[in-house]
Design a protein around this motif. Structure first.
Motif, short mmCIF file in Angstrom:
data_model
loop_
_atom_site.label_atom_id
_atom_site.label_comp_id
_atom_site.label_asym_id
_atom_site.label_seq_id
_atom_site.Cartn_x
_atom_site.Cartn_y
_atom_site.Cartn_z
N ILE A 71 0.79 -1.17 0.20
CA ILE A 71 -0.02 0.12 0.07
C ILE A 71 0.93 1.25 -0.07
O ILE A 71 0.32 2.42 -0.58
CB ILE A 71 -0.93 -0.03 1.16
N GLU A 72 1.93 1.18 0.68
CA GLU A 72 2.62 2.32 0.76
C GLU A 72 3.85 2.64 -0.51
O GLU A 72 4.34 3.56 -0.57
CB GLU A 72 3.68 2.21 2.16
N ASN A 73 3.67 1.61 -1.42
CA ASN A 73 4.72 1.72 -2.39
C ASN A 73 3.88 1.97 -3.76
O ASN A 73 3.58 0.80 -4.22
CB ASN A 73 5.72 0.46 -2.37
N PRO A 74 3.59 3.10 -4.44
CA PRO A 74 2.93 3.17 -5.50
C PRO A 74 3.48 2.33 -6.72
O PRO A 74 3.09 2.27 -7.65
CB PRO A 74 2.85 4.82 -5.59
N MET A 75 4.95 2.06 -6.68
CA MET A 75 5.54 1.34 -7.77
C MET A 75 5.39 -0.11 -7.80
O MET A 75 5.25 -1.11 -8.60
CB MET A 75 7.05 1.52 -7.51
N SER A 76 4.67 -0.73 -6.57
CA SER A 76 4.56 -1.89 -6.66
C SER A 76 3.53 -2.82 -7.46
O SER A 76 3.71 -3.88 -7.74
CB SER A 76 4.21 -2.39 -4.86
N PRO A 77 2.42 -2.14 -7.74
CA PRO A 77 1.51 -2.68 -8.47
C PRO A 77 1.96 -2.84 -10.11
O PRO A 77 1.42 -3.27 -11.10
CB PRO A 77 0.07 -1.73 -8.55
N ILE A 78 3.05 -2.03 -10.35
CA ILE A 78 3.49 -1.89 -11.84
C ILE A 78 4.43 -2.85 -12.22
O ILE A 78 5.38 -3.43 -11.53
CB ILE A 78 4.21 -0.47 -11.98
N ASN A 79 4.06 -3.63 -13.21
CA ASN A 79 4.67 -4.70 -13.81
C ASN A 79 5.99 -4.14 -14.50
O ASN A 79 5.84 -3.87 -15.42
CB ASN A 79 3.98 -5.67 -14.82
N MET A 80 7.26 -4.27 -13.92
CA MET A 80 8.34 -3.56 -14.39
C MET A 80 9.17 -4.35 -15.59
O MET A 80 9.03 -5.58 -15.30
CB MET A 80 9.27 -3.17 -13.51
N ALA A 81 9.61 -3.73 -16.53
CA ALA A 81 10.22 -4.53 -17.59
C ALA A 81 11.67 -4.95 -16.83
O ALA A 81 12.24 -4.46 -15.93
CB ALA A 81 10.52 -3.68 -18.74
N GLU A 82 12.10 -6.28 -17.31
CA GLU A 82 13.31 -6.69 -16.77
C GLU A 82 14.52 -6.08 -16.98
O GLU A 82 15.38 -5.75 -16.15
CB GLU A 82 13.40 -8.26 -16.86
N GLU A 83 14.21 -5.54 -18.23
CA GLU A 83 15.44 -4.61 -18.72
C GLU A 83 14.95 -3.53 -19.66
O GLU A 83 13.91 -3.62 -20.27
CB GLU A 83 16.39 -5.48 -19.68
#
Ligand SMILES: Nc1nc2c(ncn2[C@@H]2O[C@H](COP(=O)(O)OP(=O)(O)OP(=O)(O)O)[C@@H](O)[C@H]2O)c(=O)[nH]1
Ligand SMILES: Nc1nc2c(ncn2[C@@H]2O[C@H](COP(=O)(O)OP(=O)(O)OP(=O)(O)O)[C@@H](O)[C@H]2O)c(=O)[nH]1
Ligand SMILES: [K+]
Ligand SMILES: [Mg+2]
Ligand SMILES: [Mg+2]
Lengths: 291, 298
Positions: A71-83
């Motif tokens: 909840i405290e980390n707005p980046m956490s729901p984002i599926n990040m590219a590996e590279e």
């Protein structure tokens, strides 16, 4: 707590409160039918039944664990590219809050040391480019723009190229509002997806659909059509700071499995949060601010 | 017409169709189907309830019970009642003959106010008027620029001030003053910032403009895709401003648009126009009969 007999009148009151959230007749009826089957004519404690309903809705909206985030980390729901750069595509019908939500996300990422490139791919609406440009200036992030009327896919393409050149972490593509029934405009979204995919493998890594919390049953058709063209991976539920409940995300989650990832809570750049099913569900039945 | 309601009513009246006798209970069961259709069209729960009670009074009468086609009768009653409730038709804008008229556009964020200001200005210009658009949204990034572009597209002047030193009230007052002084415009259209009805501060700001500028028409722009909350926002805007009419935007999609009935019910003011597209010529007069068909899934 003293018990009461559950009768049809009380069931109807449950139904009314469920309908008022905009979850729709089908979802509301399913819940009321279950109450009827289990408890009609029996002694119940109303608060306990409500607690059961809330628990159920929280489960639905949380899903089976694969979509839990911090909840405290707005980046956490984002599926990040590996590279390489992560590409976020943001879509939705007219006026729901796409551009503002992008500004909020971009600001958060920028503040957390990410290099962000915005793509002003709404080349249609009056002053849409200026609007996003003003946000980028306030945030202090990169933006790629072209003249109005240019193919939006070309803007998305240029933004991906710039991101690669300058080693950016995130590209966020703003798109023009469109109604999900406008097939030519929906095709245009498909084209954006194909173009960015060619530029950056796996892109768009997130395809966020912005839904206005005031939206009624049309939200189902929005989610379903936008998903067909842009394969939505998450919802941004905007304008939850009003009295609308946003319950339409319940059937959308049930029927299409698209999770809510963020909520918009105002017009300012910090007015957004990671979606919290528990808080959301509690607010569904809180009628404090309604006349 | 009304395929799904008709099918469901036929089911509810199936006893009758196989030779049985239709009872009051059958009719009430049938009305449950109507209720469901209205809720699915986003008519508010309370408005739906009131509506069904009203229709029930009429529908349990002999005319339906003894009819050969009760489904048709019930559908007819529902349709007619919807048309009645959403009328009467009134597309007028209270334009004065020898003075400057002021129209104020209000509504929730993103409902379509700025675009609708452009659409109305274009329509009025076509009718021979000389509108002036006033950029009173000093809040949303590039709102002034948006109105300016729209004004350019339709050849209508836009009055604006520096948002850093002005206020929405000042812009509105000065815009009207300029129109009166120069005589270049006979209708002033105020594009106000979007706001939530629960935002007391911004609602007070709107009330102040209403009190001091005294617009001839305060029009609420309502998104046709709105769900159950339409009653809350429309009611509050109306209580604050005594709105004169409603414009339903974004009717070009596939929304059933039940918010139309909700908003009409809680405000009592006429729905004047509908927006049917982003382009500035996409404004049409409101027709209760078409809206009734649409809500019924026609
Ligand atoms: N109260 C509130 N207003 C919001 C929120 N998000 C956006 N808005 C407002 O809603 C309006 C529309 O927002 P935009 O970001 O321009 O919406 P959009 O989807 O990009 O609109 P188009 O590009 O025209 O389709 C603006 O006035 C925003 O300030 C929110 O979470 N709460
Ligand atoms: N499809 C469709 N889009 C519309 C219609 N009317 C307005 N829009 C679009 O809805 C979005 C919001 O319109 P605006 O005119 O900016 O809304 P607003 O109420 O001024 O927004 P704020 O000033 O931010 O509160 C834009 O993308 C418009 O092009 C309509 O009738 N149909
Ligand atoms: K809206
Ligand atoms: Mg936008
Ligand atoms: Mg506006």
């Amino acid at each position: 707590k003293p018990g009461e007999i559950l009768d049809e009148e009380k069931l109807e009151r449950f139904f009314a409160d469920l309908i008022r959230t905009d979850m729709g007749v089908k979802a509301a009826t399913a819940i009321v039918d279950e109450l009827r089957t289990k408890h009609l004519g029996r002694t119940i404690v109303l608060d306990e039944l409500w607690e059961t309903i809330r628990g159920k809705l929280k489960d639905i909206l949380t899903g089976d664990g694969e979509t839990e985030w911090e909840i405290e980390n707005p980046m956490s729901p984002i599926n990040m590219a590996e590279e390489g750069p992560t590409v976020l595509l943001v879509t939705g019908v007219n006026g729901v809050g796409k551009t503002t939500s992008i500004a909020k996300l971009a600001n958060y990422m920028h503040q957390n040391g990410k290099k962000v490139v915005l793509a002003a791919a709404d080349t249609f609406r009056a002053a849409a480019v200026e609007q996003l440009t003003m946000w980028s200036q306030r945030i202090g992030c990169e933006i790629v723009t072209k003249e109005s009327g240019v193919d939006p896919a070309a803007v998305a393409h240029a933004a991906c190229q710039l991101a690669k050149e300058i080693n950016a972490d995130i590209v966020i593509i703003d798109t023009a509002g469109r109604l999900q029934t406008q097939t030519n405009l929906m095709d245009q979204l498909g084209k954006i997806v194909r173009v960015v995919e060619k530029q950056i493998p796996g892109a768009p890594h997130e395809s966020l659909l912005v839904l206005d919390a005031t939206t009624g049953q049309n939200g189902i058709s929005q989610a379903s059509n936008f998903s067909s063209y842009a394969n939505c991976t998450g919802i941004v539920l905007s304008k939850l700071d009003g009295s609308a409940k946003g319950g339409i995300v319940v059937p959308i989650r049930q029927e299409m499995g698209i999770p809510v990832k963020f909520v918009g809570l105002g017009e300012q750049i910090d007015d957004f949060q990671v979606f919290n099913p528990a808080l959301f569900v509690d607010a569904l039945f809180d009628r404090g601010d309604v006349a | 017409m009304f395929e799904s309601i008709t099918k469901n009513l036929n089911e509810a009246f199936s006893a009758f169709r196989i030779g049985g006798k239709l009872t009051e209970k059958n009719i009430r069961d049938g009305l449950q189907q109507v209720r469901q259709a209205l809720l699915e069209a986003d008519v508010s729960y309370d408005v739906t309830k009131e509506f069904i009670d009203k229709v029930a009074e009429e529908a349990v009468g002999d005319k339906v019970l003894k009819s050969l086609d009760p489904t048709e009768q019930v559908v007819g009653i529902v349709y007619q009642e919807l048309v009645n409730l959403m009328g009467p038709v009134d597309h007028s804008l209270a334009i004065k003959r020898n003075d400057v008229s002021v129209i104020m556009m209000v509504g929730l964020q993103g409902s379509g106010k700025t675009t609708t200001c452009g659409k109305l200005a274009r329509l009025l210009k076509e009718q021979g008027h000389r509108p002036l658009l006033v950029a009173a949204d000093l809040q949303r990034p590039a709102a002034i620029e948006q109105l300016r572009v729209i004004g350019e597209q339709i050849g209508v002047p836009v009055y604006s001030e520096d948002p850093k030193t002005s206020s929405p009230l000042k812009v509105c007052q000065n815009g009207v003053k300029q129109a009166k002084k120069t005589g270049d415009a006979d209708i002033v259209i105020l594009d106000t910032a979007g706001r939530l009805h629960v935002d007391d501060e911004l609602m007070a700001e709107l009330e102040a403009i209403d009190r001091k500028v005294r617009p001839d028409q305060a029009l609420l722009v309502c998104d046709a895709m709105t769900g159950q909350d339409a009653v809350n926002s429309a009611k509050t805007f109306n209580e604050a401003l005594e709105i004169d009419g409603v414009i339903l935007s974004k009717m070009d999609g596939d929304t059933r648009g039940g918010a139309a009935l909700s908003v009409k019910q809680v405000t009592g003011v006429p729905i004047k126009f509908i927006g049917v597209g982003e382009q500035l010529d996409r404004l049409e007069e409101f027709h209760p009969d078409r809206m009734a068909s649409r809500i019924m899934g026609g």
